[in-house]
Design a protein around this motif. Structure first.
Motif, PDB file in Angstrom:
ATOM      1  N   GLN A 169     -92.268 -36.460  50.810  1.00 60.42           N
ATOM      2  CA  GLN A 169     -91.281 -36.118  49.784  1.00 60.42           C
ATOM      3  C   GLN A 169     -90.459 -37.346  49.386  1.00 60.42           C
ATOM      4  OE1 GLN A 169     -87.766 -34.042  51.093  1.00 60.42           O
ATOM      5  NE2 GLN A 169     -87.847 -32.642  49.346  1.00 60.42           N
ATOM      6  N   TYR A 170     -90.010 -38.091  50.390  1.00 60.37           N
ATOM      7  CA  TYR A 170     -89.218 -39.297  50.160  1.00 60.37           C
ATOM      8  C   TYR A 170     -90.010 -40.300  49.312  1.00 60.37           C
ATOM      9  CZ  TYR A 170     -86.724 -43.641  51.404  1.00 60.37           C
ATOM     10  OH  TYR A 170     -86.050 -44.838  51.369  1.00 60.37           O
ATOM     11  N   THR A 171     -91.294 -40.454  49.653  1.00 60.92           N
ATOM     12  CA  THR A 171     -92.147 -41.393  48.922  1.00 60.92           C
ATOM     13  C   THR A 171     -92.363 -40.929  47.487  1.00 60.92           C
ATOM     14  OG1 THR A 171     -93.289 -41.844  51.004  1.00 60.92           O
ATOM     15  CG2 THR A 171     -94.371 -42.587  49.001  1.00 60.92           C
ATOM     16  N   PHE A 172     -92.541 -39.610  47.311  1.00 61.66           N
ATOM     17  CA  PHE A 172     -92.729 -39.058  45.961  1.00 61.66           C
ATOM     18  C   PHE A 172     -91.510 -39.346  45.094  1.00 61.66           C
ATOM     19  CE2 PHE A 172     -91.914 -35.451  43.089  1.00 61.66           C
ATOM     20  CZ  PHE A 172     -93.030 -35.535  42.271  1.00 61.66           C
ATOM     21  N   ARG A 173     -90.326 -39.085  45.646  1.00 60.98           N
ATOM     22  CA  ARG A 173     -89.096 -39.305  44.878  1.00 60.98           C
ATOM     23  C   ARG A 173     -88.927 -40.771  44.500  1.00 60.98           C
ATOM     24  NH1 ARG A 173     -84.936 -35.584  48.461  1.00 60.98           N
ATOM     25  NH2 ARG A 173     -85.382 -33.577  47.461  1.00 60.98           N
ATOM     26  N   LYS A 174     -89.194 -41.669  45.470  1.00 61.01           N
ATOM     27  CA  LYS A 174     -89.076 -43.102  45.195  1.00 61.01           C
ATOM     28  C   LYS A 174     -90.070 -43.547  44.119  1.00 61.01           C
ATOM     29  CE  LYS A 174     -85.947 -44.546  48.211  1.00 61.01           C
ATOM     30  NZ  LYS A 174     -84.727 -45.275  47.813  1.00 61.01           N
ATOM     31  N   THR A 175     -91.267 -42.965  44.167  1.00 56.54           N
ATOM     32  CA  THR A 175     -92.325 -43.384  43.235  1.00 56.54           C
ATOM     33  C   THR A 175     -92.038 -42.923  41.811  1.00 56.54           C
ATOM     34  OG1 THR A 175     -93.966 -43.351  45.025  1.00 56.54           O
ATOM     35  CG2 THR A 175     -94.798 -43.272  42.758  1.00 56.54           C
ATOM     36  N   VAL A 176     -91.685 -41.632  41.630  1.00 57.14           N
ATOM     37  CA  VAL A 176     -91.485 -41.121  40.265  1.00 57.14           C
ATOM     38  C   VAL A 176     -90.246 -41.715  39.607  1.00 57.14           C
ATOM     39  CG1 VAL A 176     -92.754 -38.985  40.679  1.00 57.14           C
ATOM     40  CG2 VAL A 176     -90.292 -39.051  41.138  1.00 57.14           C
ATOM     41  N   LYS A 177     -89.307 -42.264  40.409  1.00 50.78           N
ATOM     42  CA  LYS A 177     -88.156 -42.955  39.818  1.00 50.78           C
ATOM     43  C   LYS A 177     -88.581 -44.156  38.991  1.00 50.78           C
ATOM     44  CE  LYS A 177     -84.280 -41.851  42.886  1.00 50.78           C
ATOM     45  NZ  LYS A 177     -83.319 -42.390  43.886  1.00 50.78           N
ATOM     46  N   ARG A 178     -89.707 -44.743  39.362  1.00 47.64           N
ATOM     47  CA  ARG A 178     -90.197 -45.933  38.662  1.00 47.64           C
ATOM     48  C   ARG A 178     -90.659 -45.618  37.239  1.00 47.64           C
ATOM     49  NH1 ARG A 178     -88.384 -46.778  43.120  1.00 47.64           N
ATOM     50  NH2 ARG A 178     -86.606 -46.745  41.726  1.00 47.64           N
ATOM     51  N   LEU A 179     -90.872 -44.313  36.952  1.00 39.52           N
ATOM     52  CA  LEU A 179     -91.201 -43.924  35.584  1.00 39.52           C
ATOM     53  C   LEU A 179     -90.048 -44.261  34.637  1.00 39.52           C
ATOM     54  CD1 LEU A 179     -92.882 -40.433  36.112  1.00 39.52           C
ATOM     55  CD2 LEU A 179     -93.950 -42.412  34.987  1.00 39.52           C
ATOM     56  N   LYS A 180     -88.818 -44.170  35.174  1.00 42.39           N
ATOM     57  CA  LYS A 180     -87.648 -44.410  34.344  1.00 42.39           C
ATOM     58  C   LYS A 180     -87.206 -45.865  34.372  1.00 42.39           C
ATOM     59  CE  LYS A 180     -85.918 -39.679  34.929  1.00 42.39           C
ATOM     60  NZ  LYS A 180     -84.837 -38.830  35.466  1.00 42.39           N
ATOM     61  N   ASP A 181     -87.087 -46.441  35.617  1.00 36.90           N
ATOM     62  CA  ASP A 181     -86.542 -47.802  35.686  1.00 36.90           C
ATOM     63  C   ASP A 181     -87.612 -48.891  35.619  1.00 36.90           C
ATOM     64  OD1 ASP A 181     -87.700 -48.028  38.242  1.00 36.90           O
ATOM     65  OD2 ASP A 181     -85.860 -47.432  39.254  1.00 36.90           O
ATOM     66  N   ARG A 182     -88.920 -48.501  35.777  1.00 38.24           N
ATOM     67  CA  ARG A 182     -90.055 -49.441  35.667  1.00 38.24           C
ATOM     68  C   ARG A 182     -89.861 -50.684  36.551  1.00 38.24           C
ATOM     69  NH1 ARG A 182     -92.965 -47.969  30.805  1.00 38.24           N
ATOM     70  NH2 ARG A 182     -93.920 -50.031  30.685  1.00 38.24           N
TER      71      ARG A 182
END
Length: 555
Positions: free
Chosen positions: A369-382
């Motif tokens: 879950q932690y990894t998923f949250r960290k990864t999808v954040k990169r969609l916004k901040d790239r």
């Protein structure tokens, strides 16, 4: 004298084997009920104490109950206060074994062994075989007592041994402390306070120990039994598990220390109480045996633990505060990237081993879950640098899966009940699907990597749809992890609703994407990345549903 030593040691070994078989049989036959009782435990300290006493009386082992409770605390299935209250009760419940021994049921030993062998080895139903374990263990326990008694009989008149046992005289401070230290050491060595209490009763019944000397040994045995809880925390990073073990140790050590301060009064109280219950004099000798002393020792053991539990129930919050001070400091951040460290300490107690494994599976799910949250954040901040660790995390999830599945396999290969075998199968399903979630997160990270490296962007509509799907998947993961701690009543309905919603969103967003391609609002390269993201998010929803079925025990 070699024969005396071998016979006594053999009898003790038979006693321990019988105790182990009886405990295992009771755990196997009552495992489901034990977990149901523990999961429904009240936060009320008195109710928790009574529950701990009842469960321990069922399984005939405070060590087994304490190890289970440490596992439940580690898994987050109960609070520290609940577990400590139940551990206080476990110390009372374990005195049932001493009371049972004091009834002198040695004449039933051989018939029980015969009946137990028939039920264990010549019947087909597992439940009947577990009952056979209990009866066979009962027979071996009492036959072991008989063998110890026969082994010690020749030394009753030997001057050398009599001189040795006179050292266990609690009339002096040195003699009192010697009794306590020897009792604690013996219990640490054999890992069973019931076994050392049985040996103490045998020595006393042969006239080798006075009643005060025997009671001092029993107090030491209560200290020695705390080593089991301390061993159960080795390798555990769970702070509350250490605190529960520390509270258990403090409870017995402080209780024994206080009792030693009023030891003569305590001994007189036990004698008066036992005489009042109809027992004969403590020093009555019949046929060369001190016939009543075992009953006095059993009552003293029970009285000490009842007094001790009652006192510490009153000061439980302070006991917990001191236990917190004596335990390792709590880490500020969750240690997501630590491999499980199971070892062999719980493998002989399947209920506790399964609970410990469940706690590691929960941590694995939290890591995913932690990894998923960290990864999808990169969609916004790239942010490419923050995205770079995904491969390391995926490898870690693979390693966790291997460790957990290997340990579950070891538990399965031991003697487990049908319900435990089914639970192990569900835990393996959960573990494998969490690892698949990690695989999909890896695919999402690669897609975002391609997006950042190719300077690709999505339309505002596509980005909005993608964020909505990410939020729905995150909601599903939150539900799963919450249910792994405590399953809500309508859990599967919620899981089914989220799974259907994620599937419908993926279909709708893909259709919208095709329309944008036709109208040239979206390029081919962006489209490939977008479809990959939709597909992998939908797959995570599927894996979460599989985990939900395993949590609910459906598969």
């Amino acid at each position: 004298m070699t024969g005396v030593f071998i016979t006594t040691l053999g009898g003790l070994g038979m006693f321990i084997l019988g105790m182990k078989m009886m405990t295992d049989g009771l755990q196997m036959s009552a495992g489901k009920r034990i977990k149901a009782i523990l999961s429904a435990v009240s936060s009320n300290r008195v109710v928790g104490c009574l529950t701990g006493a009842f469960v321990t009386a069922m399984v005939q082992s405070s060590s087994a109950t304490t190890v289970m409770l440490i596992g439940f605390v580690t898994a987050g299935l109960m609070t520290l206060q609940q577990s400590v209250g139940m551990i206080l009760g476990a110390n009372v419940g374990t005195t049932v074994t001493a009371q049972l021994i004091a009834f002198k049921l040695t004449k039933l030993a051989l018939p029980a062994i015969a009946a137990g062998v028939v039920l264990k080895y010549f019947t087909q139903q597992k439940r009947t075989r577990y009952i056979g374990d209990v009866i066979l263990g009962f027979g071996l326990l009492f036959y072991g007592m008989t063998v110890m008694k026969l082994g010690l009989a020749p030394i009753k008149s030997d001057p050398t041994f009599l001189a040795f046992f006179t050292k266990f005289d609690p009339g002096s401070v040195g003699g009192l402390l010697l009794c306590v230290v020897v009792g604690a050491t013996l219990t640490i060595m054999v890992q069973s306070s019931s076994a050392t209490i049985g040996l103490t009763m045998t020595l006393a019944s042969q006239g080798l120990l006075t009643f005060p000397g025997a009671m001092a040994l029993v107090l030491g045995e209560n200290i020695g039994t705390t080593i089991t809880a301390e061993l159960a925390t080795i390798g555990s990073n769970n702070i509350n598990a250490h605190r529960a073990a520390r509270a258990h140790t403090m409870f017995n050590v402080i209780g024994v220390t206080l009792m030693l301060c009023i030891f003569p009064l305590f001994v007189k109280l036990v004698e008066a109480m036992t005489l009042g219950l109809g027992a004969g004099p403590v020093d009555q000798v019949v046929g060369g045996d001190v016939v009543n002393i075992a009953r006095y020792i059993a009552n003293g053991h029970t009285l000490f633990n009842v007094i001790n539990a009652s006192f510490f129930l009153l000061v439980l919050p302070w006991l917990i505060k001191v236990a917190i001070l004596l335990s390792p400091k709590e880490e500020e951040d969750v240690d997501y990237y630590r491999l499980p460290n199971f070892g062999d300490r719980l493998i002989d107690t399947p209920i506790a081993a399964i609970v410990e494994t469940r706690s590691e599976i929960l941590r694995m799910a939290q890591t995913a879950q932690y990894t998923f949250r960290k990864t999808v954040k990169r969609l916004k901040d790239r942010d490419y640098k923050k995205l770079a660790k995904w491969r390391q995390v995926e490898n870690h999830l693979d390693d966790m899966q291997r460790e957990i599945v290997a340990y579950l396999t070891r538990i399965y290969q031991s003697d487990v009940s049908e319900s435990e075998a089914k639970e192990i199968s569900s835990l393996m399903r959960m573990t494998n699907n969490i690892e698949r979630v990690g695989d999909s997160v890896e695919n999402i990270a690669q897609a975002i990597e391609d997006m950042i490296e190719g300077h690709l962007t999505f339309t505002d509509r596509a980005m909005g749809d993608l964020n909505q799907l990410v939020d729905k998947v995150a909601e599903f993961m939150d539900l799963i992890i919450s249910a792994m701690r405590q399953r809500p009543v309508n859990f599967m309905n919620q899981a089914d609703s989220l799974e259907n919603a994620i599937d419908a969103m993926r279909e709708r967003y893909r259709d919208d994407h095709i329309q944008r391609l036709r109208s040239c609002e979206c390029g081919i390269d962006q489209g490939l990345v977008y479809v990959s993201l939709l597909t992998n998010l939908e797959k995570i929803g599927d894996y979460c549903f599989n985990i939900a079925e395993a949590v609910a025990g459906k598969k």
